[in-house]
Design an enzyme around this catalytic site. Sequence first.
Site, mmCIF file in Angstrom:
data_model
loop_
_atom_site.group_PDB
_atom_site.id
_atom_site.type_symbol
_atom_site.label_atom_id
_atom_site.label_comp_id
_atom_site.label_asym_id
_atom_site.label_seq_id
_atom_site.Cartn_x
_atom_site.Cartn_y
_atom_site.Cartn_z
ATOM 1 N N GLU A 295 68.571 75.140 78.466
ATOM 2 C CA GLU A 295 67.768 74.211 79.263
ATOM 3 C C GLU A 295 67.487 74.792 80.654
ATOM 4 O OE1 GLU A 295 66.398 71.275 78.176
ATOM 5 O OE2 GLU A 295 67.122 72.092 76.262
ATOM 6 N N TRP A 298 64.725 77.202 80.124
ATOM 7 C CA TRP A 298 63.438 76.488 80.015
ATOM 8 C C TRP A 298 62.856 76.251 81.406
ATOM 9 C CZ3 TRP A 298 59.775 75.495 76.673
ATOM 10 C CH2 TRP A 298 60.052 75.420 75.307
ATOM 11 N N TRP A 328 39.962 62.654 74.478
ATOM 12 C CA TRP A 328 40.978 61.802 75.070
ATOM 13 C C TRP A 328 40.426 60.423 75.377
ATOM 14 C CZ3 TRP A 328 45.539 63.731 74.387
ATOM 15 C CH2 TRP A 328 45.778 65.097 74.491
ATOM 16 N N ASN A 363 66.200 62.845 78.431
ATOM 17 C CA ASN A 363 65.263 63.914 78.114
ATOM 18 C C ASN A 363 64.602 63.759 76.749
ATOM 19 O OD1 ASN A 363 64.038 66.568 78.754
ATOM 20 N ND2 ASN A 363 65.185 67.215 76.958
ATOM 21 N N TRP A 381 46.990 63.369 78.658
ATOM 22 C CA TRP A 381 48.336 63.719 79.105
ATOM 23 C C TRP A 381 48.471 63.697 80.626
ATOM 24 C CZ3 TRP A 381 48.648 68.106 82.168
ATOM 25 C CH2 TRP A 381 47.560 68.988 82.113
ATOM 26 N N TRP A 404 55.011 67.701 79.585
ATOM 27 C CA TRP A 404 53.874 66.897 79.135
ATOM 28 C C TRP A 404 52.895 67.728 78.310
ATOM 29 C CZ3 TRP A 404 52.587 61.990 78.543
ATOM 30 C CH2 TRP A 404 53.441 61.032 79.107
#
Length: 486
Positions: A295, A298, A328, A363, A381, A404
């Site tokens: 993590e 990341w 969208w 998370n 988004w 996102w």
Amino acid sequence: MAKSADGEGGARLVWFRSDLRVMDNTALAEAATQSFAGKVYGVFFITVQQWREHDWGDPKIAFTLRSLHALQKNLAELGIPLLIFERDSFAEIPEALVAVAAQCSATSVYANHEYEVNERRRDERVAESLLEHGVSFLLFHDQTCLAPNDPELRTGKGDPYTVFTPFKKRFISLLEDRGMPSVRPRPQQRSAPEKPSELSYAPPLPDLFPALDLFEEEWPGGEREGLEALKKFSDSAISSYHEKRDYPWHPGTSRLSPYLAVGAISPRKCLAYAVRAGNDELSLEKSGPMVWASEIIWREFYRHVLLFQERVCKGRAFRESVDEAVEWRYDEEQFERWSSGMTGYPIIDAAMRQLNTTGWMHNRLRMVVAMFLTKHLLIDWRWGERYFNEKLVDADFASNNGGWQWSSSTGTDAQPYFRIFNPYSQSSRYDSKGEFIKTYCPELQGLSTASLHHPSEEEAKKAGYPLPMIEHEEGRDRALEAFGKD
């Protein structure tokens, strides 16, 4: 950006930004070296208007200012005054820094890199202004364990990475060859210089920002609180992190993200704890310490992406072809139902209510609610990204944007649209007894455990709970069709 040689004979000024700590702060450590016997000052600019333009909400601003107050105290113990000023925008900072440097008789300004586009351009203007006045500007890589522009952190072709797994493998390989990044100690105590009286400082923080105590009980600010949370996590939950991290009802995560977001703790310190808990080795194994280390990597990866893919800092997608192909939807009523936790999907609603009432969200649930908004509802988004920025105490541009875009399949994902979470199966798998749902959706407490995840129409009406906005299969099919156009 060019670095000029440090000036001789004057004071040193450390410009704090997203690095509100004294331990393992590269710029501070370099400025306050034992070999330098001169005066050291710290400076911070509160730019609430600019922060608002960057979609910071009250939770992030309040936590930042609480951490700033803690930093001022910690620096005072070291004999380093922290000078705090209020400005409206980044545009005012070059002139302000020149003035502060002049009043402190500083010949050099030290700071740690920030990688977002606006921040990089601000620093370029600062460098030009300072150099015009004979003040050197020295920047250091500090937000990451490996500098994002490290020439060896590249693909075999020499390109920046755009996929996480090979980035992670290369990251680990480099640390195996070089050794773990060092954690710099706190600077030694020194005699405190007087604060210049000619400067106009910011008003007291409670006067400047009345919402200063927002979520303070759950999220106290500052380096010592962050280090204490890191130690507690390392002593208790890190060993089972790989098994417990996905369960929102269980305290199985570190909850360190707010402290990392403002730099109250360093990623190097976190990685050191992970490696220590993993038998002093950084590897690809799936143990608790190594999954947590992943993590941290990341977080490094998303900073790598925004540095080299500048468009993501400008509201544009990493995968622009996907973003342009999807039609969208911009349905404000449906967005309001999602943001207020009234979608008719208990796990979605509980997660959004957790965000709205605590400033934080587990998370896994961040992925679940993001995928619901962008796949089931096909809402852009960017609306969700902005809402999270405004509500999260741990709002962090690189991680929030990366998350996102990953969830909406416009980001760094080799198989874009095949991943569509089923909220019902996510709920029954990760909150099997409904403990999390009952905490944030108390109107459903009278339902059986099975019904908690998917109330019938009759049960929902009786509980005063909304019916699903869209059925899962309908939303999934619509998303597959929309994303399949790419």
